[in-house]
Scaffold this motif. Structure first.
Motif, PDB file in Angstrom:
ATOM      1  N   UNK A   1       1.196  -6.530  -3.804  1.00 44.73           N
ATOM      2  CA  UNK A   1      -0.051  -5.858  -4.163  1.00 44.73           C
ATOM      3  C   UNK A   1      -1.077  -5.980  -3.036  1.00 44.73           C
ATOM      4  N   UNK A   2      -1.163  -7.171  -2.434  1.00 43.12           N
ATOM      5  CA  UNK A   2      -2.100  -7.367  -1.318  1.00 43.12           C
ATOM      6  C   UNK A   2      -1.731  -6.504  -0.122  1.00 43.12           C
ATOM      7  N   UNK A   3      -0.440  -6.352   0.103  1.00 41.89           N
ATOM      8  CA  UNK A   3       0.010  -5.536   1.224  1.00 41.89           C
ATOM      9  C   UNK A   3      -0.368  -4.075   1.006  1.00 41.89           C
ATOM     10  N   UNK A   4      -0.270  -3.610  -0.240  1.00 37.47           N
ATOM     11  CA  UNK A   4      -0.652  -2.227  -0.550  1.00 37.47           C
ATOM     12  C   UNK A   4      -2.143  -2.007  -0.356  1.00 37.47           C
ATOM     13  N   UNK A   5      -2.949  -3.036  -0.741  1.00 37.17           N
ATOM     14  CA  UNK A   5      -4.401  -2.917  -0.587  1.00 37.17           C
ATOM     15  C   UNK A   5      -4.804  -2.922   0.880  1.00 37.17           C
ATOM     16  N   UNK A   6      -4.099  -3.710   1.695  1.00 35.84           N
ATOM     17  CA  UNK A   6      -4.437  -3.795   3.119  1.00 35.84           C
ATOM     18  C   UNK A   6      -3.861  -2.656   3.932  1.00 35.84           C
ATOM     19  N   UNK A   7      -2.842  -1.943   3.372  1.00 36.06           N
ATOM     20  CA  UNK A   7      -2.220  -0.824   4.067  1.00 36.06           C
ATOM     21  C   UNK A   7      -2.218   0.401   3.156  1.00 36.06           C
ATOM     22  N   UNK A   8      -3.376   1.047   2.937  1.00 33.36           N
ATOM     23  CA  UNK A   8      -3.452   2.207   2.029  1.00 33.36           C
ATOM     24  C   UNK A   8      -2.639   3.380   2.551  1.00 33.36           C
ATOM     25  N   UNK A   9      -2.135   4.146   1.633  1.00 35.04           N
ATOM     26  CA  UNK A   9      -1.336   5.323   2.005  1.00 35.04           C
ATOM     27  C   UNK A   9      -2.228   6.388   2.598  1.00 35.04           C
ATOM     28  N   UNK A  10      -1.738   7.051   3.631  1.00 35.56           N
ATOM     29  CA  UNK A  10      -2.480   8.119   4.298  1.00 35.56           C
ATOM     30  C   UNK A  10      -1.856   9.456   3.909  1.00 35.56           C
ATOM     31  N   UNK A  11      -2.679  10.343   3.388  1.00 32.22           N
ATOM     32  CA  UNK A  11      -2.157  11.635   2.936  1.00 32.22           C
ATOM     33  C   UNK A  11      -2.133  12.601   4.106  1.00 32.22           C
ATOM     34  N   UNK A  12      -0.990  13.220   4.328  1.00 32.63           N
ATOM     35  CA  UNK A  12      -0.845  14.163   5.436  1.00 32.63           C
ATOM     36  C   UNK A  12      -1.317  15.552   5.008  1.00 32.63           C
ATOM     37  N   UNK A  13      -1.311  16.464   5.966  1.00 30.11           N
ATOM     38  CA  UNK A  13      -1.762  17.818   5.662  1.00 30.11           C
ATOM     39  C   UNK A  13      -0.801  18.540   4.746  1.00 30.11           C
ATOM     40  N   UNK A  14       0.437  18.049   4.669  1.00 29.33           N
ATOM     41  CA  UNK A  14       1.437  18.701   3.807  1.00 29.33           C
ATOM     42  C   UNK A  14       1.401  18.112   2.395  1.00 29.33           C
TER      43      UNK A  14
END
Length: 250
Positions: free
Chosen positions: A229-242
């Motif tokens: 959970x901490x790893x997800x909070x520190x590395x948020x997902x980046x949404x691409x143009x697609x």
């Protein structure tokens, strides 16, 4: 240049100036051949009989192979490692008595399993039951040993959650499973250490050990989930143009 000619017990020196008469040469050669023949021991009926006995003394062909198979069969029986080939045999082995049981899971094609197997058999001869050549129990060991081949017992191994080879399970009848872990040749001292520790405990102490292990496993699982959970909070997902999501690499 001088040349030496050996004829029988005589040595003649030959060169361009010395010749040997043919009559002398042929006579000497005949005497040499006669001497060699006279030194040979004739093979009489008694000698033939002894020769026949000597040939039959050592088994050859199929007889020798049969003796080798029989000797191998006796050696295998004296090994204090039970080869389990079914789920029924597995449960029967665990319930047979209340001593510590060590079960090795391996594959015939696995090189690490083969190296581990050498050490496993050596430990079994030190701590396991002692049998004579007729497979009769001479002395009971402190620990019982068994092995299960993965390819021949895939369903059983998967039900026991065997994911890596070689692996080891340690049981005690009245207590249950004490340990289960992958154990390569380099980690064999871990198995020896655990056995020494378990052999020095009473059943009550072993049960307490199991409870502590279960609590430790739950704690480790909770800790692992928190780290994710901490790893997800520190590395948020980046949404691409697609519209697809990717995890950022930092």
């Amino acid at each position: 240049m001088l040349k030496f000619l050996f004829i029988g017990s005589f040595v003649c020196v030959t060169n361009a100036f010395i010749t040997i008469p043919p009559s002398v040469l042929s006579s000497s050669m005949a005497q040499s051949q006669l001497s060699q023949r006279s030194n040979r021991t004739p093979i009489n009926d008694k000698s033939k009989s002894l020769l026949h006995l000597n040939l039959n003394f050592f088994p050859i062909g199929s007889e020798k192979k049969e003796e080798e198979k029989e000797e191998k069969r006796k050696t295998e029986k004296t090994l204090p490692v039970v080869h389990i080939e079914s789920e029924d045999e597995y449960h029967k082995f665990l319930e047979e008595d209340n001593r510590l049981c060590v079960i090795k899971f391996y594959a015939s094609w696995c090189k690490s399993c083969q190296k581990f197997g050498v050490k496993f058999r050596h430990l079994a001869t030190q701590e396991g039951d002692v049998f004579n050549s007729d497979n009769q129990l001479v002395q009971s060991g402190r620990v019982r040993f068994a092995e299960i081949e993965f390819g021949a017992n895939t369903k059983l191994c998967r039900s026991l959650k065997i994911k890596r080879l070689p692996s080891v399970h340690i049981h005690k009848g009245s207590v249950g499973q004490l340990a289960a872990f992958p154990c390569g040749p380099s980690k064999f001292p871990i198995l020896e250490s655990k056995l020494d520790s378990f052999l020095g405990m009473t059943d009550e102490e072993l049960k307490l050990e199991i409870q502590n292990k279960e609590f430790s496993d739950i704690t480790d699982e909770i800790g692992s989930e928190l780290r994710k959970e901490n790893k997800k909070l520190n590395n948020p997902a980046i949404e691409s143009s697609t519209g697809a999501n990717f995890t950022s690499n930092r």
